[in-house]
Scaffold this motif. Structure first.
Motif, short mmCIF file in Angstrom:
data_model
loop_
_atom_site.label_atom_id
_atom_site.label_comp_id
_atom_site.label_asym_id
_atom_site.label_seq_id
_atom_site.Cartn_x
_atom_site.Cartn_y
_atom_site.Cartn_z
N ARG A 298 0.88 -7.15 10.91
CA ARG A 298 1.91 -7.00 10.17
C ARG A 298 1.41 -6.44 8.72
O ARG A 298 2.09 -5.68 7.95
N LEU A 299 0.02 -6.85 8.29
CA LEU A 299 -0.53 -6.36 7.27
C LEU A 299 -0.65 -4.64 7.25
O LEU A 299 -0.27 -4.00 6.38
N VAL A 300 -1.15 -4.45 8.19
CA VAL A 300 -1.28 -2.92 8.53
C VAL A 300 -0.20 -2.27 8.53
O VAL A 300 0.15 -1.25 7.83
N GLU A 301 1.00 -3.02 9.00
CA GLU A 301 2.44 -2.19 9.05
C GLU A 301 2.72 -2.26 7.63
O GLU A 301 3.21 -1.26 7.25
N ARG A 302 2.81 -3.42 6.95
CA ARG A 302 3.16 -3.06 5.56
C ARG A 302 2.39 -2.09 4.59
O ARG A 302 2.92 -1.39 3.73
N LEU A 303 1.25 -1.96 4.95
CA LEU A 303 0.40 -0.89 4.24
C LEU A 303 0.93 0.50 4.65
O LEU A 303 0.39 1.43 4.26
N GLY A 304 1.51 0.74 5.63
CA GLY A 304 2.29 1.84 6.17
C GLY A 304 1.57 2.61 7.03
O GLY A 304 1.28 3.87 7.28
N LEU A 305 0.38 1.84 7.58
CA LEU A 305 -0.57 2.51 8.54
C LEU A 305 -0.55 2.05 10.11
O LEU A 305 -1.46 2.76 10.74
N LEU A 306 0.28 1.67 10.39
CA LEU A 306 0.44 1.06 11.74
C LEU A 306 0.87 2.21 12.75
O LEU A 306 0.12 2.43 13.70
#
Ligand SMILES: Cc1ncc(COP(=O)(O)O)c(C=O)c1O
Length: 430
Positions: free
Chosen positions: A381-389
């Motif tokens: 979820r963190l990586v997704e929120r950083l726009g990197l997923l």
């Protein structure tokens, strides 16, 4: 740590002799799991040769197994600062957390809320998210993506819903941010919530004090701090006693046994206890570092554990400062993601490299004997929120007590050779 103590530490790890492609291996994958010292290997071997049995009191090796497990609970009680009957062993953190979530869910009713965070590893999100099937609402505390830290304003506002459980990580395995866990627990208790702290990443980097934190449940994994692959949970006795976990009627119904199912991983427990003893031993030796006097042999093992972890932390954070400074100034295509300067952090540093995905960079470094991870590390979820997923995630450098500046210099040198990275990626894809 003095140079002498650092060298002593490194000499304890047989795995550090490994070479790959003619280069010494630099294990920079600590947040995924530490290497183990000789004393841990010896403890596992000693268990399997001299004590291997199921628990009980009818013959010698069974008695030895029971007392070894009791000793391990005593050691972990000092590690957490709790009593022995608040120490629970399990397969790993995730399995323990599923058991805990199932047990707590039996006290919840449809419409109750559980609060999780966007920062957490899936192991402290999934067990709670699945309770939605039973009508439990799950809310999430947002991450401030600019500073890679929990949005405390959002936490306060979500606490106004009076969640029954707050599940939160102590430190992020994705970007190294340490959260103000004491404050979070205090605010959660003010609204009557039970707290479940994921200390898997943090426990390798600093002392845990469950009494000071007033934590209800706190979980970690011994393989993240020099031990074998087992999970360990602190469970506050009053809270654990109130649970009715799913188990067999053969299980002792009192803390801490009531939430442990089946035969435990005995040799893993023996090794985990030796891992804590290793930390304490370094603490004793680091006494020399602090004030020039020999480590106080009379100081409690708890103090030795704290000293050991503090000595490691000092070593790791000095290397972290070097690495962040070097990558920021020398590798213009790298972008570091993590807490703002001055915010409490661990020695886990994550970054992207423009033009290449994390998997490519990790494989390129791995090919040079620099073992690092690339991806989302289940902090999805963190990586997704950083726009990197969708872009392959982050490259993660985990700095551990046995790592050296020379190893990090190798990483910076390798990252500085973009032509070689390009050639490597082309070769792999052609
Ligand atoms: C922060 C964090 N929480 C939980 C876990 C899961 O731990 P385990 O592998 O013991 O289930 C990990 C593993 O990487 C982790 O880093």
């Amino acid at each position: 740590m003095t140079d002498q103590l650092s060298e002593y530490v490194r000499n304890q790890f047989p795995a550090l002799k490994r070479e790959f492609n003619g280069q010494p291996v630099a294990y920079l994958d600590g947040p995924g799991g530490y290497q183990v010292p000789e004393s841990v290997i010896a403890a596992v071997k000693h268990y399997l040769i001299d004590m291997n049995a199921n628990v009980g009191n009818q013959f010698e090796t069974a008695q030895n197994t029971s007392s070894m497990i009791q000793d391990a609970r005593d050691i972990f009680a000092e590690f957490f600062n709790c009593s022995w009957d608040e120490v629970v062993f399990g397969a790993n953190m995730t399995t323990l957390n599923f058991a805990l979530a199932q047990a707590l869910a039996r006290r919840l009713t449809s419409g109750d809320t559980v609060l999780i965070t966007e920062m957490d590893h899936e192991a402290n999100r999934g067990p709670w998210l699945q309770l939605q099937d039973r009508g439990i609402e799950v809310a999430e505390v947002a991450v401030d993506i600019g500073t890679c830290s929990l949005d405390m304003g959002d936490l306060r506002s979500k606490l106004s819903k009076k969640p029954k459980v707050v599940a939160v990580n102590y430190a992020s395995n994705g970007v190294g941010t340490i959260s103000d866990i004491q404050k979070i627990i205090q605010l959660s208790h003010e609204v009557g919530a039970i707290t479940v702290v994921d200390a898997v990443h943090y426990a390798a980097h600093g002392p845990v004090d469950v009494k000071k934190l007033d934590a209800d449940f706190l979980l970690c994994s011994a393989y993240k701090f020099f031990g074998p692959h087992i999970g360990v949970m602190f469970a506050k006795k009053e809270e654990l006693s109130r649970l009715s976990p799913l188990n067999l009627r053969t299980q002792h119904q009192s803390p801490p046994f009531m939430i442990e199912t089946g035969t435990l991983h005995h040799e893993g427990i023996a090794g985990a206890a030796a891992a804590v003893e290793f930390i304490a031993d370094i603490g004793l030796k680091a006494g020399n570092d602090h004030d020039g006097s020999p480590g106080d042999l009379k100081s409690s093992r708890r103090n030795q554990i704290i000293d050991g972890l503090r000595a490691f932390e000092k070593h790791e954070l000095a290397l972290t400062d070097y690495f962040i400074e070097a990558i920021t100034s020398k590798i213009p295509k790298a972008t570091v993601y993590g807490p703002a300067r001055g915010h409490p952090r661990t020695s886990t540093v994550s970054f992207t490299y423009e033009g290449y995905n994390a998997n490519q960079v990790a494989k390129y470094l791995g090919n040079r004997g620099l073992f690092v991870w690339g991806g989302h590390f289940y902090a999805i979820r963190l990586v997704e929120r950083l726009g990197l997923l969708d872009r392959g995630g982050l490259v993660r450098i985990g700095i551990s007590p046995y790592n050296t500046k020379a190893e990090l210099v190798r990483v910076i040198d390798a990252l500085g050779k973009e032509d070689e990275l390009q050639k490597f990626v082309k070769r792999k894809t052609s």
